[in-house]
Design a protein around this motif. Structure first.
Motif, mmCIF file in Angstrom:
data_model
loop_
_atom_site.group_PDB
_atom_site.id
_atom_site.type_symbol
_atom_site.label_atom_id
_atom_site.label_comp_id
_atom_site.label_asym_id
_atom_site.label_seq_id
_atom_site.Cartn_x
_atom_site.Cartn_y
_atom_site.Cartn_z
ATOM 1 N N THR A 146 1.339 -1.177 0.309
ATOM 2 C CA THR A 146 0.308 -0.090 -0.126
ATOM 3 C C THR A 146 0.687 1.405 -0.471
ATOM 4 O O THR A 146 2.122 1.060 0.318
ATOM 5 N N ILE A 147 0.099 2.059 -0.345
ATOM 6 C CA ILE A 147 0.996 3.469 -0.838
ATOM 7 C C ILE A 147 0.569 4.637 0.345
ATOM 8 O O ILE A 147 -0.678 4.628 0.239
ATOM 9 N N ARG A 148 1.298 4.914 1.133
ATOM 10 C CA ARG A 148 0.512 5.853 2.241
ATOM 11 C C ARG A 148 -0.293 7.062 1.709
ATOM 12 O O ARG A 148 0.346 7.793 0.442
ATOM 13 N N ALA B 78 17.220 -0.431 7.545
ATOM 14 C CA ALA B 78 16.264 -1.571 7.185
ATOM 15 C C ALA B 78 14.970 -1.250 6.344
ATOM 16 O O ALA B 78 13.915 -0.605 7.284
ATOM 17 N N GLY B 79 14.521 -2.196 5.290
ATOM 18 C CA GLY B 79 13.219 -1.929 4.679
ATOM 19 C C GLY B 79 12.788 -0.726 4.359
ATOM 20 O O GLY B 79 11.765 0.217 4.470
ATOM 21 N N SER B 80 13.905 0.151 3.245
ATOM 22 C CA SER B 80 13.681 1.218 2.764
ATOM 23 C C SER B 80 13.194 1.064 1.287
ATOM 24 O O SER B 80 13.019 -0.202 1.149
ATOM 25 N N ASP B 81 12.325 1.925 1.148
ATOM 26 C CA ASP B 81 11.849 1.964 -0.129
ATOM 27 C C ASP B 81 12.392 2.885 -1.058
ATOM 28 O O ASP B 81 13.405 3.759 -0.274
ATOM 29 N N VAL B 201 14.432 7.623 7.670
ATOM 30 C CA VAL B 201 14.780 6.805 6.258
ATOM 31 C C VAL B 201 14.395 5.207 7.630
ATOM 32 O O VAL B 201 13.360 5.472 8.280
ATOM 33 N N GLY B 202 14.547 4.072 6.429
ATOM 34 C CA GLY B 202 14.316 3.274 6.352
ATOM 35 C C GLY B 202 12.852 3.014 6.312
ATOM 36 O O GLY B 202 12.128 3.857 6.190
ATOM 37 N N ALA B 203 12.619 1.785 7.670
ATOM 38 C CA ALA B 203 10.792 1.373 7.069
ATOM 39 C C ALA B 203 10.564 2.471 7.851
ATOM 40 O O ALA B 203 9.299 3.057 7.453
ATOM 41 N N ALA B 204 10.177 3.314 8.818
ATOM 42 C CA ALA B 204 9.884 4.483 8.996
ATOM 43 C C ALA B 204 9.420 5.611 8.612
ATOM 44 O O ALA B 204 8.570 6.969 8.549
#
Ligand SMILES: Cc1cc2nc3c(=O)[nH]c(=O)nc-3n(C[C@H](O)[C@H](O)[C@H](O)COP(=O)(O)OP(=O)(O)OC[C@H]3O[C@@H](n4cnc5c(N)ncnc54)[C@H](O)[C@@H]3O)c2cc1C
Ligand SMILES: Nc1ncnc2c1ncn2[C@@H]1O[C@H](COP(=O)(O)O)[C@@H](O)[C@H]1O
Lengths: 327, 247
Positions: A146-148, B78-81, B201-204
């Motif tokens: 999903t995209i925010r 970790a979990g970067s888009d 950055v990362g998942a956050a």
């Protein structure tokens, strides 16, 4: 995220087929999100192409025939699309997953601080958020992300994954103002079209692919092209055939080539290596012609015909041609 | 290398797996090495971002001939888009500095193909993709690039970002001397503390979250027909296509 914006890619005066697939999705998504469906067409011929798009359910088509668009590499495109996106507020942008579409999408994602979902083959809207389904890791997994919803979103859309449905009430056509104060530098010195007028491999409903088993370049012309023509499709190849110089790399299917999703894929003299498989495993129906009954391609083909391609293909083309002639 | 997603975090598992340079990045490195040969005095630095274990991948690049390596690693990444990957990498790359940034066209896991464009935008440099030929003269880069339907030539001033097509040239093998030399080199380390980051950055910081994943519908062995001759093989396929309403 309410409005949906389709970026229209065109080459040689023709809108890419994936545009109409995206327009159809844009309508459904805009309705589910409670917004409008837009399209952006840029460069020479934009007005004429906008008229073509009127058959599809888009609300507003934004056009500019600015000659900078064709003279410079993508920078003007990014500016114009960003300007349209700026006028709608957080929107979902649909961009074709093609060589140049990926560049546009990447540039826009940084410009608009957007979430990006790549190679999407299915959309859903859940509680106001857009969920995108896409094959990952060469199709070994199918993921949904999903995209925010508070941000802009960009989806690169896989050609041939969606149906295109006409049925527009006639879109409103609006001119986009030229972004002020821009000096472009990446000038295109020479622009050469090679396969002009031919169906793009990723967009063909049928792909006839040849491999090392064909032994040289000639059978691609004398055997595969006529078969592809009889089926209304395009010719593709394995890397072995491209590496040997029998066909250009633009025809290569697989991990380091193109990903295709045709209704029908016919693999001829191709062994079915994993690196090839990842580029065609999502085809609707897979048929293989191979003289070796134990070739790996048999493990994921709906039909494997064990025999000599040189004997089978011309006969098959004849059968299809006479069926075409009598229908 | 086997690639998988963690069932809990739904992040790409990037630790405990054998890592390789991804094919497109090998071509990017090959292009850098070729351009260095033609521009005496220039150096090639390889850069990557990922978990600690991935550092050894850079050693392979050093063995192939790169002069220096910089590695950005931090658990916070970790979990970067695409958004956070490009943001973090662009900050690291401005710190390192470059005249020409060569990037692979596509990864073979995430496969968004969007990172190069995004990096160029963050770094405010021209973005020339899918090069099959490139030359540097007088601080200008001239490129012959492949398009979906042919090719184009483009000429830009440096600094710039370039991605390479597979036609640029086969990646070289590491020589024994290269491998030995690479063992002695140090790989410079960066963490997020070294970058001037104003956004998480990362998942956050990611704007895209993977919700679920599953293997695709199984695709087994289908019908097999041994063709006695060409006509029999052709008839088998023709009948099959008719049955499936594909012809
Ligand atoms: C990093 C990497 C990336 C790669 N990327 C790709 C990619 O993107 N795409 C890709 O395709 N490959 C890719 N490869 C290469 C891949 O591993 C295979 O080598 C390649 O796909 C083999 O091509 P082929 O099937 O044409 O040739 P082969 O494996 O040699 O198979 C030829 C087949 O033809 C059959 N045959 C021979 N004569 C006849 C006849 N008269 N009639 C019928 N059948 C016949 C044989 O039985 C055989 O099965 C990649 C490899 C690596 C390492
Ligand atoms: N974590 C990373 N570290 C270094 N380079 C990366 C990273 N992610 C992507 N890239 C570069 O961007 C290219 C395209 O990646 P992608 O957009 O993910 O397909 C790759 O071939 C790499 O050159």
């Amino acid at each position: 995220m309410k409005d949906v914006i389709v970026y229209v890619e065109h080459r040689g005066g023709q809108t890419r087929k994936v545009t109409f697939e995206m327009a159809t999705q844009a309508r459904a998504l805009a309705d589910a999100l409670g917004g409008k469906a837009h399209a952006v067409i840029l460069g020479g011929g934009a007005q004429r192409l906008a008229a073509q798009l009127a058959a599809y359910p888009i609300d507003i088509v934004h056009v500019s025939e600015d000659s900078d668009v064709d003279a410079f590499l993508l920078d003007p495109v990014v500016d114009y699309v960003a300007a349209v996106a700026g006028s709608t507020g957080p929107a979902l942008l649909l961009v074709p997953n093609t060589l140049s579409g990926r560049d546009v999408a990447g540039r826009l994602s940084a410009r608009l601080k957007a979430g990006l979902a790549a190679d999407v083959t299915e959309f859903h809207v859940e509680n106001g958020a857009v969920a995108c389904t896409a094959p990952k890791m060469g199709g070994a997994l199918v993921t949904t992300c999903t995209i925010r919803p508070a941000d802009y979103g960009i989806a690169t859309v896989r050609p041939n994954a969606f149906e295109a449905q006409t049925g527009g009430a006639g879109a409103q056509v609006e001119a986009i103002e030229k972004p002020a104060g821009k000096q472009y530098v990446a000038k295109i010195e020479r622009d050469v079209e090679e396969g002009a007028g031919e169906l793009a491999l990723e967009e063909a409903p049928v792909v006839v692919a040849g491999g090392r088993g064909l032994g040289g370049p000639e059978p691609f012309d004398t055997m595969l092209k006529p078969l592809a023509r009889a089926l209304g499709g395009a010719v593709g190849a394995s890397r072995a055939a491209a590496d040997a110089g029998w066909v250009p790399y633009s025809l290569q299917i697989g991990q380091t080539g193109k990903t295709v999703t045709p209704n029908l894929y016919i693999g001829i003299g191709i062994s079915g290596a994993i690196q090839h498989k990842v580029g065609m495993r999502s085809a609707g129906t897979i048929v293989a012609i191979n003289k070796d009954g134990s070739a790996a391609i048999g493990e994921f083909s709906d039909l494997l015909v064990v025999g000599d391609a040189f004997a089978i293909v011309p006969e098959l083309t004849k059968l299809l041609e006479s069926a075409n002639a009598s229908s | 290398a086997e690639k998988r997603l963690d069932p809990q975090t739904k992040h790409l598992v990037r630790t405990g797996v054998e890592t390789v340079l991804n094919p497109y990045d090998e071509y990017a490195l090959e292009a850098a090495l070729q351009l260095r040969e033609r521009a005496p005095g220039s150096t090639v630095t390889v850069f990557s971002m990922g978990p600690e274990a991935l550092k050894e991948t850079l050693r392979k690049a050093l063995a192939m001939g790169a002069d220096e390596a910089v590695f950005l690693s931090d658990p916070a990444l970790a979990g970067s888009d695409v958004w956070t990957t490009s943001l973090a990498m662009s900050r690291a790359l401005s710190k390192i500095g470059f005249d020409l940034l060569i990037v692979g066209g596509l990864t073979d896991d995430g496969s968004t193909g969007a990172v190069p464009g995004s990096l160029a935008e963050h770094l405010q440099v021209p973005c020339v993709t899918n090069a099959r030929k490139a030359e540097i003269t007088d601080n200008r880069l001239s490129v012959e690039r492949e398009t979906d339907t042919g090719y184009q030539t483009v000429d830009v001033a440096l600094p710039a970002l370039l991605t390479t097509a597979l036609t640029f040239g086969e990646p070289r093998y590491a020589s024994l001397k290269g491998i030995m030399g690479a063992k002695k080199k140090t790989i410079a380390a960066l963490s997020t503390a070294d970058l001037a980051l104003e956004a998480p950055v990362g998942a956050a910081g990611s704007k895209v979250a993977i919700e679920s994943f599953a293997p695709p519908p199984a695709r087994g062995r289908g019908r097999v027909v041994e063709a006695a001759d060409g006509a029999a093989g052709a008839a088998a396929i023709f009948e099959f296509l008719r049955e499936k309403r594909l012809a």
